[in-house]
Design a protein around this motif. Structure first.
Motif, mmCIF file in Angstrom:
data_model
loop_
_atom_site.group_PDB
_atom_site.id
_atom_site.type_symbol
_atom_site.label_atom_id
_atom_site.label_comp_id
_atom_site.label_asym_id
_atom_site.label_seq_id
_atom_site.Cartn_x
_atom_site.Cartn_y
_atom_site.Cartn_z
ATOM 1 N N VAL A 1 -9.938 8.869 -4.492
ATOM 2 C CA VAL A 1 -9.955 7.173 -3.730
ATOM 3 C C VAL A 1 -11.634 6.335 -3.805
ATOM 4 O O VAL A 1 -12.451 7.159 -3.416
ATOM 5 N N LEU B 1 -7.709 5.931 -7.089
ATOM 6 C CA LEU B 1 -6.755 4.579 -6.144
ATOM 7 C C LEU B 1 -8.657 3.329 -5.969
ATOM 8 O O LEU B 1 -9.644 3.663 -5.389
ATOM 9 N N THR C 1 0.703 4.251 -2.721
ATOM 10 C CA THR C 1 0.569 6.257 -2.377
ATOM 11 C C THR C 1 1.628 6.943 -3.062
ATOM 12 O O THR C 1 1.402 8.078 -3.304
ATOM 13 N N ARG D 1 -11.405 4.935 3.350
ATOM 14 C CA ARG D 1 -10.616 5.769 3.201
ATOM 15 C C ARG D 1 -9.881 6.333 4.524
ATOM 16 O O ARG D 1 -8.769 6.523 4.431
ATOM 17 N N CYS E 1 -13.262 3.329 -2.446
ATOM 18 C CA CYS E 1 -12.859 2.743 -1.256
ATOM 19 C C CYS E 1 -14.514 1.326 -1.291
ATOM 20 O O CYS E 1 -15.792 2.110 -1.398
ATOM 21 N N THR F 1 0.962 -0.852 -0.340
ATOM 22 C CA THR F 1 0.078 0.140 0.091
ATOM 23 C C THR F 1 1.325 1.261 -0.233
ATOM 24 O O THR F 1 0.221 2.589 -0.673
ATOM 25 N N GLU G 1 -6.107 15.444 -2.909
ATOM 26 C CA GLU G 1 -7.773 15.246 -3.673
ATOM 27 C C GLU G 1 -8.687 16.743 -3.728
ATOM 28 O O GLU G 1 -8.806 16.816 -4.917
ATOM 29 N N ALA H 1 -9.544 0.843 -3.250
ATOM 30 C CA ALA H 1 -9.570 0.121 -2.821
ATOM 31 C C ALA H 1 -9.895 -0.998 -1.898
ATOM 32 O O ALA H 1 -11.611 -0.797 -1.862
ATOM 33 N N LEU I 1 -6.116 13.246 -7.092
ATOM 34 C CA LEU I 1 -6.002 11.849 -6.527
ATOM 35 C C LEU I 1 -7.800 12.062 -6.601
ATOM 36 O O LEU I 1 -8.894 13.283 -5.755
ATOM 37 N N LEU J 1 -7.119 5.220 4.949
ATOM 38 C CA LEU J 1 -5.622 4.471 3.676
ATOM 39 C C LEU J 1 -4.973 6.287 3.781
ATOM 40 O O LEU J 1 -3.827 6.647 3.677
ATOM 41 N N PHE K 1 -3.033 12.996 1.192
ATOM 42 C CA PHE K 1 -3.877 12.391 -0.323
ATOM 43 C C PHE K 1 -4.846 13.982 0.563
ATOM 44 O O PHE K 1 -5.615 14.184 -0.627
#
Lengths: 105, 498
Positions: free
Chosen positions: B333, B301, B286, B308, B335, B282, B326, B303, B331, B311, B322
């Motif tokens: 993410v 990502l 990252t 979240r 999940c 991970t 974002e 996941a 980015l 992470l 992160f």
């Protein structure tokens, strides 16, 4: 209004349609003389009526009156079946038929 | 003569069928109960209405129009509103309950044909479906007559330039094409829907059995049925391999790793990172995303193992922000709980996420979690599909895979997909003199020179640090590290000296 109201659906003037019409007329004259109205509907000319009645196969005979609604599919060449379908008690039969059909009636 | 195809706009079907259904022909859709025939049939009409404004006729022999309207509401399809616009018309051939029917003499289905023709003319239909033939066979019980009549109907539809679907039931997943043995003879084309139990999991597939005189893909292709969309077919092999092996290198987010790779990852490549739990997979993900962000790359990502919050916390523990990434739009993410859906559904959603976000970099952490919800065969197909999909989009992919053993050993995932990915990076624990160390090696990297050494690395609050190759140690990959006496090392070194 007559006791029996019948509608016969056919698709075009085919030999089968002609046969169904002739068979029906004969049966009606023999069994329901003066007691019926008959309407013949050609599905090719009146498709919406066939849609409303959900007709799939032709010829189809519908007994509209008396209720309940009953359907007979085919060229009506089997008279006994037609009578069953219309729920008509057949009038006096020739003697030989009684013996072959037994004594049920 | 080439046969023209009608684009169905059912997702995936046009790829599978190499352009759609043969135009102005009849196609038979056969499947067991619950295989999705009626949905596919309805969707065929709806897609015609929505995408090309083509009106369609739905001839129903089994369910009443009212039932179909209700059942299809679940997919967000408001059939009644299309009916009001004369885009959808039912021909109702469903049985009238409680009505006596008697047969007397010969008959045919001329009235049905007349009704279909009438309806088609009335709204200018381009598509017709008949659902399902089994119900007519059941009702009229005269196979030869029905076969003849269906043939007559399909010829009439052809003359009217209408493309049609007929559905039929089958009793077994791998047996006769359809129950009454004659259905397939009235159609030019046959498509089979299956709903098979495989390794204790339900799996839906679609197969084009024959397309008379035209191309199509062969074999079974998975599909799924999802709300708001209906049938979605997941063609896994559809990519024309336009993959230009780009020579553009991008950073892995870690200077040491870039050096080992000969200057970074290739942009259009898919990498697999394999390692036991806690080895740093991970973290590698990252850094891969953070490295992208530094160069303005957008990363997605997906996941499947951690939440979240977890992470984000992990990332900040390694010195990566992160939240900031974002905020800058670099980015995203997503999940997902792997058990929440089947693999087909995940695949569709993942593709959707990619289409929507349009990332430069994609990471999946981890594939092993997805493997749990799938069969081996499907999993492999999924990897192939995903790989070709992201390559076509010129996205760099980093997938992780968890090995079951702490020391050494390869995971099932790895064995399945190692030939598909371009590069494989192994992360391993190395036990040395009573201490656990971490080692990293690049097992393969397609099209590039790379470091063959197994390097030690450490992890701290600024990320991953790649150090020197392990010396005097052998057997790391097998999980059985052994110390090689320095005398032996010297002897080997001497072999290469004059």
């Amino acid at each position: 209004m007559k006791e029996y109201m019948l509608k016969l659906y056919i698709t075009g003037q085919t030999p089968r349609s002609e046969r169904a019409i002739a068979n029906l007329r004969r049966i009606c004259e023999e069994e329901l003389e003066g007691r019926y109205d008959l309407q013949i509907i050609d599905v090719l000319e009146r498709p919406q009526l066939a849609e409303n009645e959900k007709i799939m196969a032709t010829p189809t005979l519908i007994r509209v009156l008396p209720p309940p609604l009953r359907r007979i599919i085919g060229d009506l060449s089997d008279k006994d079946q037609v009578l069953v379908g219309l729920a008509i008690q057949s009038l006096p039969k020739p003697p030989d038929r009684i013996s072959s059909a037994g004594t049920v009636e | 003569m080439t046969i023209e195809k009608l684009k169905t706009n059912i997702r995936g079907f046009d790829i599978l069928s190499d352009g759609g259904l043969p135009k102005n022909r009849t196609t038979l859709i056969s499947g067991t109960a619950g295989s999705g025939k009626t949905i596919l049939a309805a969707q065929f009409i709806i897609m015609g209405i929505e995408h090309s404004g083509d009106p369609g006729i739905f001839v129903t022999f089994e369910e009443s129009p009212e039932d179909i309207r209700t059942n299809m509401k679940g997919f967000g399809w408001a059939i009644d509103s299309w009916e009001n616009e004369n885009k959808w018309l039912f021909v109702d051939g469903s049985p009238e309950l409680g009505e006596d029917t008697v047969l007397s003499g010969s008959y045919d289905l001329g009235a049905l044909l007349a009704r279909i023709e009438y309806a088609a003319k009335k709204i200018g239909a381009r598509r017709v479906v008949m659902d399902s033939l089994g119900a007519i066979f059941n009702r009229f019980n005269n196979r030869e007559m029905i076969r003849h009549e269906l043939f007559r109907i399909s010829s009439a539809l052809k003359r009217m330039n209408v493309t049609s679907l007929m559905t039929a039931e089958r009793t077994e997943e791998y047996g006769d094409i359809a129950r009454y043995g004659v259905e397939e003879f009235v159609a030019d084309n046959v498509v089979i829907l299956r709903n098979v139990l495989e390794e204790e999991k339900r799996r839906r597939t679609i197969e084009i059995l024959k397309f008379r005189g035209t191309n199509h893909q062969k074999g079974e292709t998975p599909f799924t049925i999802i709300p708001d969309e209906g049938l979605v077919i997941v063609p896994l092999y559809y990519m024309e391999l336009k993959q230009r092996a780009a020579n553009i290198r991008i950073t892995s987010g870690n200077g040491g790793l870039d050096k080992m790779c000969g200057g970074g990852f290739f942009r259009d490549s898919v990498l697999l990172v394999s390692g036991a739990t806690g080895t740093g997979k991970t973290l590698m993900v990252t850094e891969f995303m953070a490295g992208g962000a530094l160069n303005g790359d957008r990363s997605l990502l997906l996941a499947f193992e951690e939440s979240r919050d977890q992470l984000f916390r992990n990332a900040s523990g390694w010195g990566y922000d992160f939240e900031d990434m974002e905020k800058k739009g670099l980015l995203k993410v997503v999940c997902v709980y792997p058990e929440s859906a089947g693999l087909e559904d995940h695949f569709i959603r993942m593709r959707e996420a990619v289409e929507k976000y349009q990332p430069n970099r994609l990471a999946i952490d981890s594939l092993s979690a997805l493997e749990r919800v799938s069969t081996m065969k499907l999993f492999r197909e999924f990897i192939i599909g995903m790989t070709s999909f992201i390559k076509q989009k010129e996205i760099t992919g980093l997938f992780t895979s968890t090995t079951p053993n702490l020391l050494g050993g390869s995971s099932v995932t790895e064995a399945h997909i190692s030939t598909i990915t371009d590069s494989i990076i192994l992360l391993r624990y190395v036990e040395m003199f009573g201490e656990m160390h971490r080692g990293l090696t690049i097992l393969k990297m397609r099209g590039s020179m790379h470091d063959k050494a197994i390097c030690e690395f450490t992890i701290d609050n600024t990320g991953m640090h790649i150090g020197k190759p392990f010396r005097n140690i052998g057997g790391i990959l097998e999980g059985r590290p052994t110390h090689i006496p320095s005398s032996e090392m010297e002897r080997i070194d001497k072999l290469f000296q004059e």
